[in-house]
Design a protein around this motif. Structure first.
Motif, short mmCIF file in Angstrom:
data_model
loop_
_atom_site.label_atom_id
_atom_site.label_comp_id
_atom_site.label_asym_id
_atom_site.label_seq_id
_atom_site.Cartn_x
_atom_site.Cartn_y
_atom_site.Cartn_z
N SER A 1 42.82 36.83 44.30
CA SER A 1 43.45 36.18 43.15
C SER A 1 42.99 36.75 41.81
O SER A 1 43.30 36.19 40.76
N SER A 2 42.23 37.84 41.84
CA SER A 2 41.72 38.43 40.61
C SER A 2 42.51 39.69 40.25
O SER A 2 43.19 40.27 41.12
N PRO A 3 42.44 40.15 39.01
CA PRO A 3 43.14 41.38 38.62
C PRO A 3 42.67 42.56 39.47
O PRO A 3 41.49 42.63 39.84
N PRO A 4 43.56 43.51 39.76
CA PRO A 4 43.19 44.61 40.67
C PRO A 4 42.19 45.60 40.09
O PRO A 4 41.47 46.27 40.83
N TYR A 5 42.14 45.72 38.77
CA TYR A 5 41.27 46.74 38.16
C TYR A 5 40.41 46.11 37.07
O TYR A 5 40.64 46.30 35.88
N PRO A 6 39.39 45.34 37.47
CA PRO A 6 38.51 44.70 36.48
C PRO A 6 37.64 45.73 35.77
O PRO A 6 37.46 46.86 36.22
N SER A 7 37.08 45.30 34.65
CA SER A 7 36.16 46.15 33.89
C SER A 7 34.83 46.29 34.63
O SER A 7 34.39 45.35 35.31
N PRO A 8 34.15 47.43 34.50
CA PRO A 8 32.81 47.58 35.10
C PRO A 8 31.79 46.59 34.57
O PRO A 8 30.72 46.44 35.16
N LYS A 9 32.12 45.90 33.48
CA LYS A 9 31.21 44.88 32.96
C LYS A 9 31.35 43.57 33.70
O LYS A 9 30.54 42.67 33.51
N GLU A 10 32.38 43.44 34.54
CA GLU A 10 32.65 42.18 35.22
C GLU A 10 32.13 42.21 36.65
O GLU A 10 32.12 43.26 37.31
N ALA A 11 31.74 41.04 37.15
CA ALA A 11 31.22 40.95 38.52
C ALA A 11 32.27 41.35 39.55
O ALA A 11 31.94 41.92 40.60
N MET A 12 33.55 41.08 39.26
CA MET A 12 34.61 41.39 40.23
C MET A 12 34.70 42.89 40.51
O MET A 12 35.11 43.30 41.60
#
Length: 449
Positions: free
Chosen positions: A243-254
């Motif tokens: 349910s999360s965006p496919p390309y999160p930022s490297p700053k994010e845990a995802m």
């Protein structure tokens, strides 16, 4: 004697004893640690390397994969070139490849220099850490994705696990840069996350640890400020990723969670996301019960189960402080070994944190619950209730009508959970003969029907 020298043993000794089970548990295990270039850019390299050296000295086999995202971007900016990304990956043209090679060489030099420190009065004093690096990775091109040509960006095709294993078995730390080569000798820029995850899978490492900008996965994904979820089951991680965006930022845990989930799916027992902003985060995550970041596991590591003979030592260590302060009656080792099948334990990551015993009096249709203990480190988290529920289930399965406890200090805890005080004369005759009238323990009973 100064005040500091007088107080210090009272804090140091209990702390050192508390971490000892983890030192024993992890000796000889293999950890793959992913270190982003942002950690180095933030000036954290020396302290981080010191913590790795401490873990290495305590018998952990370490493979370190480093990144260089900000360093490459800095090189590109110096040449007047933009950093280009798509689908969460760098587009590595010829200029970016040159920048990556320069950054990798410089960082490898800095990392090896950090491991070579030996200043007195530092954690590196008397440490001899050999660092081995080499062409352990075979790569393939990302290719063209949705019309985007990633040029010299690559993915890990194969990890020479046998060569890495031989190196760490000799006591060396293996250092992996995010570069791989094709069978034709072509160089590809890889991501640190892919390198670390692929290596952990190939080695079937005991842990994969990302030390990054994120503090960990928040308990509420919609509220980044919510407390960090310290232990996340793989199934829950998969649902969050879906349910999360496919390309999160490297700053994010995802961004790191998807790599942790991939590793766990492929057989790596535990994957961790911890913040490099906290000094000593790596040591806290590895050598304390709750850690500091998020640990992803295929299933919950905390296990409620019946005890075996292998648990005798853990039970003794758990109940000893309560026996010494008079909360519990002293039990010798032979007694515990004899009655081990009566015990239920809560184990977390190989360490016993709770126990309780059930001694039935079948003719009286009741049983005594004894030695209900939860470590002071984790009290207040519901483990006592879980043990009580399991003991009740065991008593019911025996066809018993009640359970009772004897206590001198914790009667209110039991009363809140449905126990009622009775006169010691209520006890089964066999138990009454062993009752210590000098101790004057309260007798509390809970009906199971």
């Amino acid at each position: 004697m100064t005040a500091t020298s007088f107080v210090f043993p009272h804090t140091f000794v209990p702390w050192f004893r508390a971490v000892a089970p983890y030192i024993h548990a992890y000796r000889g295990e293999t950890f793959v640690v992913g270190m982003p270039g942002e950690l180095i850019a933030a000036g954290k390299l020396n302290s981080f390397v010191q913590d790795l050296a401490i873990m290495h000295a305590m018998g952990i086999k370490i493979v370190l994969a480093h990144g260089f995202r900000p360093q490459v971007n800095e090189q590109l900016a110096a040449k007047g070139q933009p950093a280009r990304y798509s689908h969460g990956l760098r587009i590595t043209d010829a200029v970016a490849l040159d920048c990556a090679q320069e950054a990798a060489g410089q960082l490898r030099f800095e990392i090896e220099a950090a491991f070579s420190q030996g200043l007195p009065n530092t954690p590196m004093a008397n440490a001899t850490v050999r660092v081995v690096s080499g062409n352990f990775l075979t790569a393939r091109p990302v290719g063209i994705v949705d019309g985007v040509d990633f040029q010299h960006s690559g993915l890990v095709r194969r990890v020479d696990a046998a060569a890495i294993q031989r190196a760490i078995d000799t006591g060396a730390i293996v250092l992996l840069s995010p570069f791989g080569f094709s069978p034709t000798g072509e160089a590809f820029n890889l991501t640190m996350e892919d390198v670390a995850t692929s290596t952990a899978i190939a080695l079937q490492a005991d842990k994969l640890v990302f030390v990054c900008e994120s503090a960990g996965v928040p308990e509420d994904p919609n509220d980044p400020e919510s407390p960090v979820d310290t232990e996340l089951a793989l199934a829950d991680a998969e649902r969050m990723l879906a349910s999360s965006p496919p390309y999160p930022s490297p700053k994010e845990a995802m961004f790191y969670l998807r790599h942790c989930a991939r590793a766990c799916r492929a057989g790596v027992e535990r994957s961790h996301i911890i913040p490099f902003s906290v000094d000593g985060a790596l040591l806290q995550e590895v050598y304390t019960h709750d850690g500091i970041g998020t640990m992803v596991v295929d299933e919950k590591l905390e296990s409620l189960r019946e005890a075996t003979s292998d648990d005798v030592g853990g039970i003794i260590a758990l109940i000893d402080p309560f026996e010494r302060d008079g909360t519990m009656v002293k039990r010798d080792r032979n007694e515990i070994e004899r009655d081990i099948q009566a015990y239920t334990v809560i184990e977390h990551d190989g360490v016993i944190f709770g126990c309780a015993a059930l001694f039935p009096y079948v003719e009286a249709h009741t049983a005594e619950m004894a030695a209900l203990t939860v470590s002071a480190e984790v009290q207040g988290q519901g483990d006592g209730d879980r043990l009580l529920k399991r003991i009740e289930q065991r008593a019911k399965s025996m066809g018993l009508e009640s359970i009772f406890v004897l206590t001198t200090r914790t009667m209110h805890w039991f009363i809140k959970r449905g126990f009622q005080t009775v006169d010691p004369e209520w006890l089964p005759e066999e138990r009454k003969r062993k009752y210590n009238w000098d101790r004057r323990s309260q007798v509390l009973v809970k009906r199971l029907t």
